[in-house]
Design a protein around this motif. Sequence first.
Motif, PDB file in Angstrom:
ATOM      1  N   LEU A 138       0.833  -1.204   0.000  1.00 62.71           N
ATOM      2  CA  LEU A 138       0.000   0.000   0.000  1.00 62.71           C
ATOM      3  C   LEU A 138       0.866   1.251   0.000  1.00 62.71           C
ATOM      4  N   LEU A 139       1.965   1.207   0.758  1.00 63.18           N
ATOM      5  CA  LEU A 139       2.894   2.331   0.767  1.00 63.18           C
ATOM      6  C   LEU A 139       3.488   2.535  -0.617  1.00 63.18           C
ATOM      7  N   SER A 140       3.859   1.445  -1.264  1.00 60.79           N
ATOM      8  CA  SER A 140       4.394   1.542  -2.625  1.00 60.79           C
ATOM      9  C   SER A 140       3.365   2.172  -3.556  1.00 60.79           C
ATOM     10  N   GLY A 141       2.109   1.729  -3.417  1.00 63.92           N
ATOM     11  CA  GLY A 141       1.058   2.297  -4.253  1.00 63.92           C
ATOM     12  C   GLY A 141       0.868   3.782  -4.005  1.00 63.92           C
ATOM     13  N   MET A 142       0.930   4.195  -2.740  1.00 59.57           N
ATOM     14  CA  MET A 142       0.771   5.613  -2.424  1.00 59.57           C
ATOM     15  C   MET A 142       1.929   6.436  -2.970  1.00 59.57           C
ATOM     16  N   LEU A 143       3.145   5.875  -2.920  1.00 55.25           N
ATOM     17  CA  LEU A 143       4.296   6.580  -3.483  1.00 55.25           C
ATOM     18  C   LEU A 143       4.158   6.730  -4.995  1.00 55.25           C
ATOM     19  N   ILE A 144       3.633   5.704  -5.649  1.00 54.10           N
ATOM     20  CA  ILE A 144       3.400   5.787  -7.098  1.00 54.10           C
ATOM     21  C   ILE A 144       2.355   6.855  -7.396  1.00 54.10           C
ATOM     22  N   ILE A 145       1.303   6.919  -6.562  1.00 51.26           N
ATOM     23  CA  ILE A 145       0.277   7.950  -6.735  1.00 51.26           C
ATOM     24  C   ILE A 145       0.893   9.346  -6.600  1.00 51.26           C
ATOM     25  N   CYS A 146       1.744   9.519  -5.584  1.00 50.86           N
ATOM     26  CA  CYS A 146       2.405  10.824  -5.391  1.00 50.86           C
ATOM     27  C   CYS A 146       3.275  11.181  -6.593  1.00 50.86           C
ATOM     28  N   ALA A 147       4.009  10.196  -7.112  1.00 48.48           N
ATOM     29  CA  ALA A 147       4.901  10.453  -8.243  1.00 48.48           C
ATOM     30  C   ALA A 147       4.106  10.856  -9.479  1.00 48.48           C
ATOM     31  N   PHE A 148       3.095  10.075  -9.826  1.00 46.75           N
ATOM     32  CA  PHE A 148       2.317  10.396 -11.021  1.00 46.75           C
ATOM     33  C   PHE A 148       1.458  11.631 -10.816  1.00 46.75           C
ATOM     34  N   GLY A 149       1.044  11.887  -9.559  1.00 44.53           N
ATOM     35  CA  GLY A 149       0.345  13.131  -9.284  1.00 44.53           C
ATOM     36  C   GLY A 149       1.243  14.333  -9.540  1.00 44.53           C
ATOM     37  N   LEU A 150       2.503  14.226  -9.134  1.00 42.76           N
ATOM     38  CA  LEU A 150       3.466  15.287  -9.383  1.00 42.76           C
ATOM     39  C   LEU A 150       3.715  15.460 -10.869  1.00 42.76           C
ATOM     40  N   PHE A 151       3.866  14.344 -11.588  1.00 43.46           N
ATOM     41  CA  PHE A 151       4.086  14.418 -13.036  1.00 43.46           C
ATOM     42  C   PHE A 151       2.885  15.067 -13.727  1.00 43.46           C
ATOM     43  N   PHE A 152       1.680  14.665 -13.304  1.00 53.37           N
ATOM     44  CA  PHE A 152       0.452  15.175 -13.928  1.00 53.37           C
ATOM     45  C   PHE A 152       0.337  16.686 -13.727  1.00 53.37           C
ATOM     46  N   ILE A 153       0.546  17.148 -12.490  1.00 53.87           N
ATOM     47  CA  ILE A 153       0.457  18.577 -12.205  1.00 53.87           C
ATOM     48  C   ILE A 153       1.553  19.350 -12.926  1.00 53.87           C
ATOM     49  N   THR A 154       2.755  18.756 -12.990  1.00 52.00           N
ATOM     50  CA  THR A 154       3.873  19.448 -13.636  1.00 52.00           C
ATOM     51  C   THR A 154       3.622  19.658 -15.118  1.00 52.00           C
ATOM     52  N   THR A 155       3.063  18.673 -15.799  1.00 50.91           N
ATOM     53  CA  THR A 155       2.781  18.844 -17.230  1.00 50.91           C
ATOM     54  C   THR A 155       1.753  19.945 -17.472  1.00 50.91           C
ATOM     55  N   LEU A 156       0.892  20.187 -16.472  1.00 49.04           N
ATOM     56  CA  LEU A 156      -0.131  21.211 -16.640  1.00 49.04           C
ATOM     57  C   LEU A 156       0.340  22.586 -16.179  1.00 49.04           C
ATOM     58  N   PHE A 157       0.954  22.643 -14.987  1.00 48.78           N
ATOM     59  CA  PHE A 157       1.238  23.941 -14.370  1.00 48.78           C
ATOM     60  C   PHE A 157       2.679  24.109 -13.902  1.00 48.78           C
ATOM     61  N   GLY A 158       3.597  23.310 -14.400  1.00 47.98           N
ATOM     62  CA  GLY A 158       4.993  23.497 -14.047  1.00 47.98           C
ATOM     63  C   GLY A 158       5.281  23.143 -12.594  1.00 47.98           C
ATOM     64  N   ARG A 159       6.165  23.906 -11.962  1.00 46.22           N
ATOM     65  CA  ARG A 159       6.656  23.569 -10.618  1.00 46.22           C
ATOM     66  C   ARG A 159       5.821  24.211  -9.505  1.00 46.22           C
ATOM     67  N   VAL A 160       4.490  24.062  -9.581  1.00 44.16           N
ATOM     68  CA  VAL A 160       3.659  24.627  -8.514  1.00 44.16           C
ATOM     69  C   VAL A 160       3.904  23.896  -7.194  1.00 44.16           C
ATOM     70  N   TRP A 161       4.306  22.613  -7.259  1.00 42.97           N
ATOM     71  CA  TRP A 161       4.651  21.895  -6.023  1.00 42.97           C
ATOM     72  C   TRP A 161       5.785  22.610  -5.313  1.00 42.97           C
ATOM     73  N   CYS A 162       6.814  22.974  -6.055  1.00 44.40           N
ATOM     74  CA  CYS A 162       7.967  23.653  -5.454  1.00 44.40           C
ATOM     75  C   CYS A 162       7.574  25.008  -4.888  1.00 44.40           C
ATOM     76  N   GLY A 163       6.711  25.709  -5.578  1.00 45.59           N
ATOM     77  CA  GLY A 163       6.393  27.070  -5.183  1.00 45.59           C
ATOM     78  C   GLY A 163       5.462  27.196  -4.000  1.00 45.59           C
ATOM     79  N   TYR A 164       4.639  26.160  -3.750  1.00 45.10           N
ATOM     80  CA  TYR A 164       3.590  26.328  -2.750  1.00 45.10           C
ATOM     81  C   TYR A 164       3.563  25.261  -1.659  1.00 45.10           C
ATOM     82  N   THR A 165       4.062  24.058  -1.906  1.00 43.45           N
ATOM     83  CA  THR A 165       3.886  22.988  -0.934  1.00 43.45           C
ATOM     84  C   THR A 165       5.158  22.240  -0.564  1.00 43.45           C
TER      85      THR A 165
END
Length: 477
Positions: free
Chosen positions: A96-123
Amino acid sequence: MSNEIPVTQVDPSSEPPNKNNKPETVDLYASRKKIYVKEVKGTFQKIRNVSLTLLMGMYFLFVWLTLDGQPLIHFDLPAREFHLYGVTFFPKDFFLLSGMLIICAFGLFFITTLFGRVWCGYTCPQTVWTFIFMWIEEKVEGSRNKRMKLDKAPNSTEKVTKKTIKHSLWLFVALATGLTFVGYFYPIRELIVDLFTLQANGWAYFWVAFFTVATYLNAGWMREQVCLYMCPYARFQSVMFDPNTRIVSYDPNRGEPRGGRKKSVNPADVGLGDCIDCGQCVQVCPTGIDIRDGLQYECIGCALCIDACDEVMEKMDYPKGLIRYTTENELEGKTSKLLRPRTFGYGAVLTLMIGAIIFTLVTRVPAKMDVLRDRGALFSFNGEGHVENSYTIKIQNMSEVPQTFNLSVEGLEGIRILTTTNVTVASAEIRSLPTVVDVPPESIPDTNNTIRFYAESETDPSLILETESRFVGPRPR
């Protein structure tokens, strides 16, 4: 040791590097120059303040919350138990931890393709703590100009006092950060008492000190250096960018040529663009770049330059948005697409993984039963002439409350459990129960028969465990 390497122009079609044709030197290492970030107010800074408050509030508050006497979040490494929001996970749940890490990774990739480095700027934690430390620095030492003047000034009572207060507050925040982090592994109420009464083990002191020093150095001293040289995300983010990615960008078509002018002057009358070359976008940048030079890997997408530029445009009575979130296609006058094959791919994998994790959590049974047959003896006869088999029943309680189970067995006519049929299992306990089962000889159709054990919870009637085993008997006559 010199950091300079002689470089000579070898292109014969070009002019020599200088009149004497002597090699030029290029400095390959530049020492870090401290960045003095100017305070700015605006829409994106307000968004960051909200996200910073929420994230820091969650981090420092959740460690103190309990549920049924158990910490809401507790990673109990010695017991190999992980308590999250009232559910206990064990090492076997690491998938389950592995699955959650995969979700975080692809969530980051998905957001980055749309809005760049908003993760870095805000969270990003590095950004969150750095902004806290910069806020403390500004409140103690003053505005950007005052901080620059203070650093250049010789040591004085005022300077030493302000520096002492600033670093003391930094260390306080760093210590609180270290204590809180360790508190997720060592119950915080016990940790505080044990640390200050010198009852905690050496590892607790080590990790509190480690995270205190790491926070103090990363957020107070290194700051943008972590983003520029230590964070791998800055290096591979460009792989996920395309001309449709919405990022912080300067509009050169509107801003160039840049230059100073009076507010009353129309830029077109003097052959200038809207950029007045005030440098505010550079002064507010936490990584010290000039966004007008185009997309750079150092940009963390914090949008402070947007707030600063909009403030200047408003004072000049120019339209806002000279620096804005936009795409390369939009800057070139082309149509920008929000959804494209890359985003569909990341989104599909993300949705699939989230669905799989939710399904696993919903269908996860908070207890488990295993039945091990005693292989030391095939069978025996008891005083009633019935055939007996011995088993060990293991029940694991993965819920947060004790569970009382009633045991039963089915599969052969007249089968029964001779030993105790009622067992209480504490939270996170694995209970082993020796069990004897007997069957009348005439009810045994074969030498090897399938039977099923059941454990029905009195605490939660909806919780019924079952597992299959074998019953061995004599050869039928």
